[in-house]
Design a protein around this motif. Structure first.
Motif, short mmCIF file in Angstrom:
data_model
loop_
_atom_site.label_atom_id
_atom_site.label_comp_id
_atom_site.label_asym_id
_atom_site.label_seq_id
_atom_site.Cartn_x
_atom_site.Cartn_y
_atom_site.Cartn_z
N THR A 377 0.83 -1.21 0.00
CA THR A 377 0.00 0.00 0.00
C THR A 377 0.86 1.26 0.00
O THR A 377 0.51 2.26 -0.62
CB THR A 377 -0.92 -0.01 1.23
N LEU A 378 2.01 1.21 0.68
CA LEU A 378 2.89 2.37 0.70
C LEU A 378 3.49 2.62 -0.69
O LEU A 378 3.61 3.78 -1.12
CB LEU A 378 4.01 2.17 1.72
N GLN A 379 3.85 1.56 -1.41
CA GLN A 379 4.38 1.71 -2.77
C GLN A 379 3.31 2.26 -3.70
O GLN A 379 3.59 3.11 -4.56
CB GLN A 379 4.89 0.36 -3.27
N GLN A 414 -5.78 -2.06 4.86
CA GLN A 414 -4.32 -2.11 4.91
C GLN A 414 -3.68 -0.72 4.78
O GLN A 414 -2.51 -0.56 5.11
CB GLN A 414 -3.78 -3.03 3.81
N PHE A 415 -4.42 0.24 4.25
CA PHE A 415 -3.89 1.59 4.09
C PHE A 415 -3.87 2.30 5.44
O PHE A 415 -4.87 2.32 6.16
CB PHE A 415 -4.73 2.40 3.10
N GLN A 416 -2.72 2.89 5.75
CA GLN A 416 -2.66 3.76 6.91
C GLN A 416 -3.50 5.02 6.63
O GLN A 416 -3.57 5.47 5.48
CB GLN A 416 -1.22 4.15 7.22
N GLN A 448 -11.54 10.24 13.97
CA GLN A 448 -11.09 9.80 15.29
C GLN A 448 -9.93 8.82 15.16
O GLN A 448 -8.97 8.85 15.93
CB GLN A 448 -12.25 9.15 16.04
N ARG A 449 -10.02 7.94 14.16
CA ARG A 449 -8.93 6.99 13.92
C ARG A 449 -7.65 7.71 13.52
O ARG A 449 -6.55 7.34 13.92
CB ARG A 449 -9.35 6.01 12.82
N LEU A 450 -7.80 8.79 12.75
CA LEU A 450 -6.64 9.57 12.34
C LEU A 450 -5.98 10.24 13.54
O LEU A 450 -4.75 10.29 13.64
CB LEU A 450 -7.07 10.62 11.31
N GLN A 451 -6.76 10.74 14.45
CA GLN A 451 -6.24 11.39 15.64
C GLN A 451 -5.68 10.38 16.64
O GLN A 451 -4.81 10.72 17.43
CB GLN A 451 -7.33 12.23 16.31
N ALA A 452 -6.13 9.14 16.56
CA ALA A 452 -5.70 8.12 17.52
C ALA A 452 -4.34 7.53 17.18
O ALA A 452 -3.85 6.67 17.91
CB ALA A 452 -6.73 6.99 17.58
N GLN A 453 -3.72 7.97 16.10
CA GLN A 453 -2.42 7.42 15.71
C GLN A 453 -1.29 7.91 16.61
O GLN A 453 -0.17 7.44 16.49
CB GLN A 453 -2.09 7.78 14.26
N GLY A 454 -1.55 8.82 17.47
CA GLY A 454 -0.51 9.28 18.39
C GLY A 454 -0.47 10.78 18.44
O GLY A 454 -0.99 11.41 19.35
N ASP A 455 0.14 11.38 17.44
CA ASP A 455 0.26 12.83 17.41
C ASP A 455 -1.07 13.45 17.00
O ASP A 455 -1.87 12.85 16.26
CB ASP A 455 1.34 13.26 16.41
N PRO A 456 -1.35 14.65 17.43
CA PRO A 456 -2.57 15.34 16.97
C PRO A 456 -2.47 15.63 15.48
O PRO A 456 -1.39 15.58 14.89
CB PRO A 456 -2.58 16.62 17.80
#
Length: 631
Positions: A377-379, A414-416, A448-456
């Protein structure tokens, strides 16, 4: 040299065997053919033959694979059983055949690390090292240095520390040799690498090695192979605070520039990697020569070497049209069978250097349609983002975006989250609007999932979401899905690291300012105006309902607005006259917001020599738009 190779090979083979099994005492322990201690009545004991295979050479030393011959299998010894005659006849049992072993990995039986360390220490603390050193004493200096380096490397490989008596004796031998001997550069580099691994940058051996290499470099007595080795050694132990090392590195740069035409493909990539580790970004002349050599050898590069070269050039910030031409010639034919990571690296390089290459991008798009399932997915994200930001729509765009939609639907989880936003944001640059997935990224769950990755949420991610929101609002009138909450909108795109719009070129404004005032009869315009949507306009001109240009105090009577885009070089691809994707998207959105966009590119303005020509040029650009308003 053959004798030294056999010598080092023998001692390393003995080390391997000794580390695998503890030292044997013939009077106390005997091994049966099955490898277990036996004292069975009526049976003889056969000591198993040591299995010693060929030894891997340490670093680049060429080692004779003929190993010291193992001791012959001893004759079985009968052991008396209790109450039996001592002279009982015992059947001779031949030892079982040893299994086939790889020639690259010595046979090692698993054993506790403590026992292995004791065995190795016992081996080295005996008469082995003095005997080997005495045998090396009569060898030529180059062979002696190579032998000592191999012995030190064996000590490091088997876990002997720098404070070990054995290692200390070898280091003293090396120091005496460095003071008296005439050693080749390759052997010096080998010795320096081993000493650095044992003692670090402050090693006395490393210091003496660098001094000797510096003298050879000053005398210009370094071959291309040796120059590559010296760069690799300096990448390990270079001290910028050392004036002597800095001077040696500068001299090495000058010598290497004269030797570049003799470098092989692998050596070009190694030198570039070393320059990267040494942080030699300022040495542009050497890097450009290496780029020229890489262009000549591009067809023989391996996938890994291409990735190393391009990765180094991305960090060093250098690019040349000759390299792009070589890539366009040789890459399209090998993309179908190459490592997918190579494709991603090529696209990442083109994006960073703003190179819009039709042959490469078409080949990448066709390969994506055929083999997208092979890519991570990153490629996939890297390839899509490069095409979007460089504003390239391939000829097979319909098949490509169908494949992309299929990949998103089958591998969505699978995509971040941030990679998914990058992909969707790149699509709008090419006027492809993935509305099915836009509604997902605007949903409260995804945010919410995007914010839950760690950093704001950083401003770049928020700006991408804001631009996605603008595209759905301005260009997709039939979209009725979720919208981005207003409190997440960015107020100005210009404050986000130039990722969404390039600032106005001040030199271009100085060229345009005088002719524009004379054309309009005064300063009837304003500069650097921020729109409610967050875009920044270079020069804004306001017209009333009759089409007349309004002075600044009367802008409250504005009926029409005109946006002059003073497009400097930073807004275009580096090798073509195509606008970057972010600039093309900005112009579309401004038109949708009611602005009449007038583009003034640098390559047209630079052709004008006199102010009269500049005034005429601006008149031809601006007044047809005013007349269109009047009609």
């Amino acid at each position: 040299m053959k004798s030294v190779s056999c010598l080092s090979s023998s001692v390393r083979a003995a080390c391997h065997h000794t580390s695998a099994c503890s030292l044997l005492s013939p009077s106390l322990v005997r091994h049966s053919s099955g490898g277990r201690c036996a004292n069975v009545p009526g049976r003889g004991v056969v000591v198993q033959q040591p299995r010693v295979t060929a030894v891997r050479p340490y670093h680049s030393m060429y080692v004779n694979l003929a190993v010291a011959s193992a001791a012959p299998v001893p004759t079985p010894v009968p052991l008396p059983a209790r109450g039996d005659d001592v002279h009982q006849v015992v059947r001779r049992t031949p030892p079982a055949a040893a299994p086939h072993l790889s020639p690259y990995r010595p046979h090692i039986k698993q054993q506790g690390s403590a026992a292995a360390g004791v065995s190795i220490q016992s081996l080295f603390e005996g008469d082995v090292i003095p005997e080997l050193c005495s045998r090396l004493a009569d060898s030529p200096s180059k062979d002696r240095a190579e032998g000592l380096a191999t012995l030190l490397g064996s000590c490091a490989e088997f876990g002997l520390g720098a404070q070990s008596p054995v290692v200390q004796r070898l280091i003293q031998e090396c120091l005496r040799l460095l003071c008296n001997g005439d050693i080749g550069v390759a052997q010096l580099c080998h010795l320096g690498e081993v000493a650095h691994n044992l003692e670090g940058r402050q090693s006395a051996v490393v210091t003496e090695v660098l001094n000797s290499i510096g003298a050879a470099v000053e005398e210009d007595a370094v071959s291309p192979d040796e120059a590559v080795r010296v760069y690799a050694l300096l990448a390990l132990c270079y001290d910028p605070a050392s004036q002597r090392q800095t001077s040696m590195l500068s001299t090495l740069h000058r010598h290497t520039q004269r030797l570049v035409h003799r470098l092989k493909a692998s050596q070009v990539s190694e030198v570039l990697q070393s320059l990267l580790k040494l942080q030699q970004r300022q040495n542009i002349s050497l890097v450009l020569r290496l780029i020229h050599r890489a262009s000549q050898l591009f067809s023989v590069f391996s996938d890994d070497e291409i990735m190393k070269v391009l990765s180094a050039l991305m960090i060093l910030g250098q690019h040349h049209a000759e390299l792009l031409a070589a890539m366009e010639k040789h890459l399209p034919g090998r993309l179908g069978e190459c490592d997918p990571e190579l494709i991603s690296t090529v696209m990442e390089y083109c994006l960073q250097m703003r190179c819009r290459s039709e042959p490469i991008f078409e080949a990448v798009a066709e390969n994506f349609v055929r083999h997208a399932e092979r890519h991570t997915t990153l490629q996939i994200a890297k390839q899509t983002v490069a095409m979007g930001r460089l504003n390239y729509l391939p000829q097979c765009s319909s098949q490509m975006f169908q494949k992309l939609e299929s990949i998103l639907s089958t591998r969505f989880s699978q995509f971040q989250p941030r990679s998914l936003i990058e992909v969707l944001h790149a699509c709008i640059h090419l006027e492809r609007f993935p509305l099915n997935y836009t509604s997902i990224v605007f949903s409260p769950y995804f945010l919410q999932r995007l914010q839950a990755q760690g950093d704001p949420l950083d401003r770049k991610a928020l700006a991408q979401l804001t631009q996605l929101h603008l595209s759905t609002s301005l260009e997709c009138k039939h979209y009725w899905g979720p919208k981005l909450p207003s409190f997440l909108h960015v107020k100005r795109f210009s404050s986000v690291d130039q990722a969404f719009e390039t600032p106005m070129d001040s030199l271009m404004y100085k060229l345009v300012r005088g002719p524009l005032r004379r054309l309009l009869g005064g300063k009837f315009y304003s500069t650097t105006i921020v729109t409610p949507s967050g875009y920044t306009i270079d020069v804004e001109i306001c017209l009333d309902e009759d089409g007349y240009v309004l002075p600044l105090p009367q802008w409250d009577r504005t009926d029409r607005r005109m946006a002059l885009c003073l497009d400097g070089k930073g807004r275009f691809c580096s090798n073509t006259q195509h606008l970057l994707g972010k600039e093309a998207t900005k112009r579309r959105h401004l038109r949708r917001m009611g602005y009449e966009v007038v583009q003034i590119p640098h390559f047209e303005l630079e052709k004008l020599r006199t102010q009269k020509e500049q005034i005429q040029y601006l008149q031809n650009k601006i007044f047809p738009t005013i007349f269109k308003f009047n009609r």
